[in-house]
Design an enzyme around this catalytic site. Structure first.
Site, PDB file in Angstrom:
ATOM      1  N   PHE A  13       0.837  -1.211   0.000  1.00 21.45           N
ATOM      2  CA  PHE A  13       0.000   0.000   0.000  1.00 21.45           C
ATOM      3  C   PHE A  13       0.872   1.262   0.000  1.00 21.45           C
ATOM      4  O   PHE A  13       0.886   2.040  -0.968  1.00 21.45           O
ATOM      5  CB  PHE A  13      -0.936  -0.087   1.219  1.00 21.45           C
ATOM      6  CG  PHE A  13      -1.627   1.176   1.620  1.00 21.45           C
ATOM      7  CD1 PHE A  13      -2.238   2.005   0.680  1.00 21.45           C
ATOM      8  CD2 PHE A  13      -1.701   1.541   2.974  1.00 21.45           C
ATOM      9  CE1 PHE A  13      -2.894   3.171   1.067  1.00 21.45           C
ATOM     10  CE2 PHE A  13      -2.349   2.695   3.370  1.00 21.45           C
ATOM     11  CZ  PHE A  13      -2.935   3.516   2.419  1.00 21.45           C
ATOM     12  N   ASP A  33      10.489  -6.158  -3.221  1.00 20.40           N
ATOM     13  CA  ASP A  33       9.377  -6.739  -2.472  1.00 20.40           C
ATOM     14  C   ASP A  33       9.410  -8.255  -2.671  1.00 20.40           C
ATOM     15  O   ASP A  33       9.803  -8.726  -3.739  1.00 20.40           O
ATOM     16  CB  ASP A  33       8.029  -6.178  -2.992  1.00 20.40           C
ATOM     17  CG  ASP A  33       6.923  -6.255  -1.954  1.00 20.40           C
ATOM     18  OD1 ASP A  33       6.553  -7.385  -1.589  1.00 20.40           O
ATOM     19  OD2 ASP A  33       6.447  -5.205  -1.512  1.00 20.40           O
ATOM     20  N   ASP A  58      13.475 -11.061  -0.754  1.00 17.82           N
ATOM     21  CA  ASP A  58      13.166 -11.015   0.671  1.00 17.82           C
ATOM     22  C   ASP A  58      14.295 -10.239   1.369  1.00 17.82           C
ATOM     23  O   ASP A  58      15.431 -10.721   1.416  1.00 17.82           O
ATOM     24  CB  ASP A  58      13.082 -12.457   1.196  1.00 17.82           C
ATOM     25  CG  ASP A  58      12.857 -12.518   2.697  1.00 17.82           C
ATOM     26  OD1 ASP A  58      12.932 -11.467   3.376  1.00 17.82           O
ATOM     27  OD2 ASP A  58      12.614 -13.636   3.202  1.00 17.82           O
ATOM     28  N   ALA A 116      10.419   2.871   8.240  1.00 20.37           N
ATOM     29  CA  ALA A 116       9.002   3.033   8.585  1.00 20.37           C
ATOM     30  C   ALA A 116       8.761   2.445   9.964  1.00 20.37           C
ATOM     31  O   ALA A 116       8.729   1.224  10.132  1.00 20.37           O
ATOM     32  CB  ALA A 116       8.129   2.331   7.546  1.00 20.37           C
ATOM     33  N   TYR A 147       5.104  -7.446  16.232  1.00 23.19           N
ATOM     34  CA  TYR A 147       5.183  -6.241  15.374  1.00 23.19           C
ATOM     35  C   TYR A 147       5.776  -5.083  16.174  1.00 23.19           C
ATOM     36  O   TYR A 147       6.737  -4.442  15.741  1.00 23.19           O
ATOM     37  CB  TYR A 147       3.779  -5.902  14.896  1.00 23.19           C
ATOM     38  CG  TYR A 147       3.672  -4.721  13.954  1.00 23.19           C
ATOM     39  CD1 TYR A 147       4.213  -4.765  12.675  1.00 23.19           C
ATOM     40  CD2 TYR A 147       2.985  -3.566  14.338  1.00 23.19           C
ATOM     41  CE1 TYR A 147       4.072  -3.688  11.801  1.00 23.19           C
ATOM     42  CE2 TYR A 147       2.840  -2.485  13.469  1.00 23.19           C
ATOM     43  CZ  TYR A 147       3.389  -2.552  12.200  1.00 23.19           C
ATOM     44  OH  TYR A 147       3.250  -1.493  11.336  1.00 23.19           O
TER      45      TYR A 147
HETATM   46  P1  NAD Z   1       1.581  -3.614   3.076  1.00 21.14           P
HETATM   47  O1  NAD Z   1       1.395  -4.978   3.640  1.00 21.14           O
HETATM   48  O2  NAD Z   1       0.602  -3.135   2.059  1.00 21.14           O
HETATM   49  O3  NAD Z   1       3.030  -3.459   2.447  1.00 21.14           O
HETATM   50  C1  NAD Z   1       4.168  -4.090   2.973  1.00 21.14           C
HETATM   51  C2  NAD Z   1       4.963  -4.653   1.819  1.00 21.14           C
HETATM   52  O4  NAD Z   1       6.170  -5.247   2.325  1.00 21.14           O
HETATM   53  C3  NAD Z   1       4.212  -5.758   1.056  1.00 21.14           C
HETATM   54  O5  NAD Z   1       4.231  -5.496  -0.329  1.00 21.14           O
HETATM   55  C4  NAD Z   1       5.002  -7.033   1.392  1.00 21.14           C
HETATM   56  O6  NAD Z   1       4.946  -8.007   0.359  1.00 21.14           O
HETATM   57  C5  NAD Z   1       6.391  -6.475   1.625  1.00 21.14           C
HETATM   58  N1  NAD Z   1       7.247  -7.324   2.465  1.00 21.14           N
HETATM   59  C6  NAD Z   1       6.949  -7.870   3.662  1.00 21.14           C
HETATM   60  N2  NAD Z   1       8.000  -8.576   4.126  1.00 21.14           N
HETATM   61  C7  NAD Z   1       8.986  -8.460   3.196  1.00 21.14           C
HETATM   62  C8  NAD Z   1      10.319  -8.939   3.100  1.00 21.14           C
HETATM   63  N3  NAD Z   1      10.858  -9.712   4.060  1.00 21.14           N
HETATM   64  N4  NAD Z   1      11.040  -8.617   2.005  1.00 21.14           N
HETATM   65  C9  NAD Z   1      10.531  -7.834   1.026  1.00 21.14           C
HETATM   66  N5  NAD Z   1       9.280  -7.350   1.054  1.00 21.14           N
HETATM   67  C10 NAD Z   1       8.514  -7.659   2.139  1.00 21.14           C
HETATM   68  O7  NAD Z   1       1.626  -2.602   4.314  1.00 21.14           O
HETATM   69  P2  NAD Z   1       1.672  -1.004   4.348  1.00 21.14           P
HETATM   70  O8  NAD Z   1       0.475  -0.524   5.032  1.00 21.14           O
HETATM   71  O9  NAD Z   1       2.014  -0.489   3.017  1.00 21.14           O
HETATM   72  O10 NAD Z   1       2.902  -0.757   5.333  1.00 21.14           O
HETATM   73  C11 NAD Z   1       4.188  -0.424   4.860  1.00 21.14           C
HETATM   74  C12 NAD Z   1       5.093  -0.065   6.015  1.00 21.14           C
HETATM   75  O11 NAD Z   1       4.561   1.045   6.736  1.00 21.14           O
HETATM   76  C13 NAD Z   1       5.293  -1.199   7.018  1.00 21.14           C
HETATM   77  O12 NAD Z   1       6.643  -1.209   7.435  1.00 21.14           O
HETATM   78  C14 NAD Z   1       4.386  -0.804   8.153  1.00 21.14           C
HETATM   79  O13 NAD Z   1       4.855  -1.303   9.381  1.00 21.14           O
HETATM   80  C15 NAD Z   1       4.440   0.710   8.111  1.00 21.14           C
HETATM   81  N6  NAD Z   1       3.240   1.313   8.701  1.00 21.14           N
HETATM   82  C16 NAD Z   1       2.063   1.372   8.004  1.00 21.14           C
HETATM   83  C17 NAD Z   1       0.948   1.957   8.599  1.00 21.14           C
HETATM   84  C18 NAD Z   1      -0.371   2.112   7.875  1.00 21.14           C
HETATM   85  O14 NAD Z   1      -1.307   2.666   8.431  1.00 21.14           O
HETATM   86  N7  NAD Z   1      -0.500   1.672   6.633  1.00 21.14           N
HETATM   87  C19 NAD Z   1       1.028   2.437   9.916  1.00 21.14           C
HETATM   88  C20 NAD Z   1       2.227   2.322  10.594  1.00 21.14           C
HETATM   89  C21 NAD Z   1       3.335   1.781   9.970  1.00 21.14           C
END
Ligand code: NAD
Ligand code: UDP
Length: 316
Positions: A13, A33, A58, A116, A147
């Site tokens: 996202f 990713d 990864d 992040a 987490y």
């Molecule tokens: P998301 O799940 O949509 O995106 C995370 C992406 O990371 C996915 O595409 C996944 O395939 C990839 N991923 C996971 N593990 C991986 C690995 N080992 N190697 C490579 N790729 C990997 O989530 P998001 O909402 O887009 O969140 C993105 C970041 O922002 C995260 O670190 C999350 O902790 C942080 N965050 C998001 C929010 C929110 O409200 N969306 C709030 C706080 C923090």
């Protein structure tokens, strides 16, 4: 020559919106990713762009990127409660080993790195609203601990690389963010409520719905992250929208917005679910000159368009 930026979690996202923004700003973007919780659909529009490359990898394993790198944004991690409950070990590994690998890469390339982090570092907070000075109230062995503690470790090792190696580091503490490209079934409250309302199903409010959250529209968040990366501030900064609402009111708002006949169905509250959450964004205002511009009604309207097309493809 264009500046080169590596964005991990690029198919997710937030990562996919960051790819769009950095390409728009004239960067060469390398997206990485492993598609654990992300979806290539989020970035397929970028594949024809010669300034975009995608690595399926990864980041918890050694990360190799040939050539120069000027910036790294580490966004890879399962992020929704149901994702990290299903994937506890991957969540711990990407926060710990993934971050370590990317800090090493940043050091080798002399790149600036932004990681992040999350409002979850404050746990179930006893201080309200949450400012960056608050150390948090986290249950390390509870289901959300995988987490929260991974992100707390991520902050600790990032500061250690800054202090020991003089690495240019940035830490963004992201509060609940929403918008197009959220996964319909990621279990977070907005995709859950919107898809339930659009399907005419009851909205599943956990507990009595008196817990609060403060929702930030994705474009505002991306602007805050961009400004933080370009600033010279190495300590954590909250980015989020301080407009707070109870989950029950949020459900009612979505029922109204969608014009749905859905009702509310009360379900058990998950363990350690934070009772209140609202960012203190004084630092972001003062250091970055940033504050959110898009209110909830406008943000929800834009997001609804996306969810309608996903949930009701025939009518889109
Ligand atoms: P998301 O799940 O949509 O995106 C995370 C992406 O990371 C996915 O595409 C996944 O395939 C990839 N991923 C996971 N593990 C991986 C690995 N080992 N190697 C490579 N790729 C990997 O989530 P998001 O909402 O887009 O969140 C993105 C970041 O922002 C995260 O670190 C999350 O902790 C942080 N965050 C998001 C929010 C929110 O409200 N969306 C709030 C706080 C923090
Ligand atoms: N929630 C809910 N119904 C759902 C999904 C979530 O009532 O179908 C609640 C959840 O218990 C929490 C809030 O909504 O209090 C926000 O949950 P989310 O998973 O979006 O993110 P969190 O802020 O808890 O990480």
């Amino acid at each position: 020559m264009k500046k080169r930026v590596l964005i991990t979690g690029a198919a997710g996202f937030l990562g996919s919106h960051l790819c769009d923004r950095f390409l728009m700003e004239g960067f060469h973007v390398i997206g990485m990713d492993n598609l654990l919780t992300g979806n290539l659909e989020n970035i397929e529009h970028l594949f024809p762009n010669p300034h975009f490359e995608f690595y399926h990898h990864d980041v918890s394993k050694f990360v190799h990127v040939p050539g120069e790198l000027h910036y790294i944004l580490h966004f890879a991690s399962p992020a929704s409660p149901i994702d990290y409950l299903k994937l506890p070990i991957q969540t711990l590994k990407v926060g710990a080993m993934g971050t370590h690998n990317l800090l090493g890469l940043a050091k080798a390339k002399k790149a600036r790195i932004l990681v992040a982090s999350t409002s979850e570092v404050y746990g179930d907070p006893e201080v309200h609203p949450q400012s960056e000075e608050y150390w948090g109230h986290v249950n390390p062995i509870g289901p959300r601990g995988v987490y929260d503690e991974a992100k707390r470790y991520q902050e600790a090792i990032t500061m250690a690389y800054h202090r020991v190696h003089g690495l240019e580091t940035r830490i963004v503490r992201i509060f609940n963010t929403y918008g197009p490209r959220m996964r319909l079934d990621d279990g977070r409250v907005l995709p859950a409520f919107m898809s339930q309302a659009l399907r005419g199903e009851d909205l599943t409010v956990f507990g009595d719905g008196s817990q609060t959250r403060s929702f930030c529209y994705v474009d505002d968040l991306i602007e805050g992250i961009f400004r933080l990366l370009m600033s010279d501030y190495p300590y954590p900064v909250n980015i989020g929208n301080p407009e707070e609402i109870t989950i029950k009111e949020f459900a009612e708002e979505i029922i109204r917005l969608t014009g749905s006949r859905s009702k509310i169905s009360y379900q058990p509250l998950p363990q350690d679910d934070p009772k209140q959450r609202r960012p203190d964004i004084t630092k972001a205002r003062e250091i970055l000159g940033w504050e959110p511009k898009i209110g909830r009604s406008e943000g929800l309207r834009r997001t609804l368009e996306y969810f309608k097309a996903k949930v009701l493809p025939i009518h889109s």
